[in-house]
Design a protein around this motif. Structure first.
Motif, PDB file in Angstrom:
ATOM      1  N   ARG A 201      76.876   0.929  34.166  1.00 42.06           N
ATOM      2  CA  ARG A 201      76.828   0.393  35.716  1.00 42.06           C
ATOM      3  C   ARG A 201      77.506   1.393  36.341  1.00 42.06           C
ATOM      4  O   ARG A 201      76.877   1.699  37.484  1.00 42.06           O
TER       5      ARG A 201
ATOM      6  N   THR B  32      75.351 -10.884  38.013  1.00 40.25           N
ATOM      7  CA  THR B  32      74.634 -10.986  36.662  1.00 40.25           C
ATOM      8  C   THR B  32      75.491 -10.307  35.619  1.00 40.25           C
ATOM      9  O   THR B  32      75.575 -10.782  34.511  1.00 40.25           O
ATOM     10  N   ARG B  33      76.037  -9.225  36.033  1.00 39.26           N
ATOM     11  CA  ARG B  33      77.053  -8.347  34.789  1.00 39.26           C
ATOM     12  C   ARG B  33      78.182  -9.204  34.576  1.00 39.26           C
ATOM     13  O   ARG B  33      78.238  -9.231  33.222  1.00 39.26           O
TER      14      ARG B  33
ATOM     15  N   HIS C 222      67.841 -11.914  29.538  1.00 34.08           N
ATOM     16  CA  HIS C 222      68.642 -11.951  28.082  1.00 34.08           C
ATOM     17  C   HIS C 222      69.998 -12.764  27.912  1.00 34.08           C
ATOM     18  O   HIS C 222      70.303 -13.194  26.972  1.00 34.08           O
TER      19      HIS C 222
ATOM     20  N   GLU D 188      68.508  -8.484  32.677  1.00 38.31           N
ATOM     21  CA  GLU D 188      69.952  -8.881  31.968  1.00 38.31           C
ATOM     22  C   GLU D 188      69.915 -10.514  32.198  1.00 38.31           C
ATOM     23  O   GLU D 188      70.326 -11.072  31.380  1.00 38.31           O
TER      24      GLU D 188
ATOM     25  N   TYR E  59      68.818  -6.343  36.872  1.00 33.87           N
ATOM     26  CA  TYR E  59      69.768  -7.558  36.906  1.00 33.87           C
ATOM     27  C   TYR E  59      68.643  -8.832  36.036  1.00 33.87           C
ATOM     28  O   TYR E  59      69.248  -9.707  35.663  1.00 33.87           O
TER      29      TYR E  59
ATOM     30  N   LEU F 133      70.220  -3.736  26.823  1.00 33.75           N
ATOM     31  CA  LEU F 133      70.512  -4.031  28.102  1.00 33.75           C
ATOM     32  C   LEU F 133      71.093  -2.514  28.773  1.00 33.75           C
ATOM     33  O   LEU F 133      70.834  -1.977  29.732  1.00 33.75           O
TER      34      LEU F 133
ATOM     35  N   LEU G  82      77.174 -11.839  32.190  1.00 33.65           N
ATOM     36  CA  LEU G  82      76.790 -11.556  30.767  1.00 33.65           C
ATOM     37  C   LEU G  82      78.117 -11.132  29.929  1.00 33.65           C
ATOM     38  O   LEU G  82      78.296 -11.835  28.913  1.00 33.65           O
TER      39      LEU G  82
ATOM     40  N   LEU H 126      78.518  -1.149  28.587  1.00 32.19           N
ATOM     41  CA  LEU H 126      78.112  -1.749  29.687  1.00 32.19           C
ATOM     42  C   LEU H 126      78.699  -1.309  31.159  1.00 32.19           C
ATOM     43  O   LEU H 126      77.944  -1.010  32.161  1.00 32.19           O
TER      44      LEU H 126
ATOM     45  N   GLU I 157      69.349  -0.080  31.010  1.00 24.17           N
ATOM     46  CA  GLU I 157      69.968   0.350  32.468  1.00 24.17           C
ATOM     47  C   GLU I 157      69.987   1.892  32.476  1.00 24.17           C
ATOM     48  O   GLU I 157      69.682   2.555  33.486  1.00 24.17           O
TER      49      GLU I 157
ATOM     50  N   CYS J 290      72.577  -6.879  23.793  1.00 21.28           N
ATOM     51  CA  CYS J 290      73.399  -6.008  24.915  1.00 21.28           C
ATOM     52  C   CYS J 290      73.498  -4.616  24.750  1.00 21.28           C
ATOM     53  O   CYS J 290      73.597  -3.929  25.890  1.00 21.28           O
TER      54      CYS J 290
END
Length: 171
Positions: free
Chosen positions: A111, A12-13, A156, A153, A150, A46, A16, A107, A50, A43
């Motif tokens: 993560r 998913t990342r 979005h 995400e 996820y 997101l 994105l 991001l 997280e 973003c």
């Protein structure tokens, strides 16, 4: 953490980042109207979600006396974009413009912190046994807090694709 969740977080990342990497900063920060977030703000939201999820999971692990809560259909709730969810203040994005690479760095950093933290949990089964209140989903087992990252995400990414159409960004 199970491999499926790990793979979903990773995939998913990557999806994105693919959606935003080729955008100009003007496209990234453009807003179809003043009541909607820009792609950059989506973003940034997101990243904030997280980071907040990591804090919630860490807090939940420290709690004693937490009992397992009913599992929810997190995917059904989060992936249904016909139901608008209001972001809590703590995860509302900045209004200042962002650069694409700046957001990608944020991001990556969020993560990395999440994965580093999750890798410190020796007995992963505890994640299904403890729960914490989620602002949109209610009382949620900690392992579902990880899943919602996820899934949120993915929700979005759809929004980003819609914003690209509204801003007439070519694929």
């Amino acid at each position: 953490m199970n491999k499926l969740v790990d793979d979903n977080l990773h995939e998913t990342r990557n999806n994105l980042v693919k959606e935003i990497i080729k955008l100009s900063n003007a496209q990234f920060n453009g807003r179809p109207d003043m009541n909607e977030w820009s792609i950059a703000q989506v973003c940034h939201h997101l990243v904030l979600v997280e980071e907040a999820s990591l804090k919630a999971i860490a807090w939940g692990l420290k709690e004693t006396g937490s009992t397992p809560k009913e599992r929810k259909n997190v995917d059904t709730i989060l992936l249904n974009r016909t139901k608008k969810l209001k972001a809590p203040k703590i995860v509302e994005p900045d209004v200042e413009p962002f650069e694409v690479q700046q957001i990608i760095d944020l991001l990556n950093e969020s993560r990395k912190k999440l994965m580093t933290f999750l890798n410190t949990i020796e007995d992963k089964s505890v994640l299904a046994e403890k729960s914490v209140m989620h602002p949109a989903l209610g009382e949620l087992p900690l392992d579902q807090w990880i899943e919602q990252i996820y899934l949120h995400e993915q929700r979005h990414i759809e929004q980003i694709n819609e914003l690209k159409l509204l801003l007439e960004v070519s694929p």
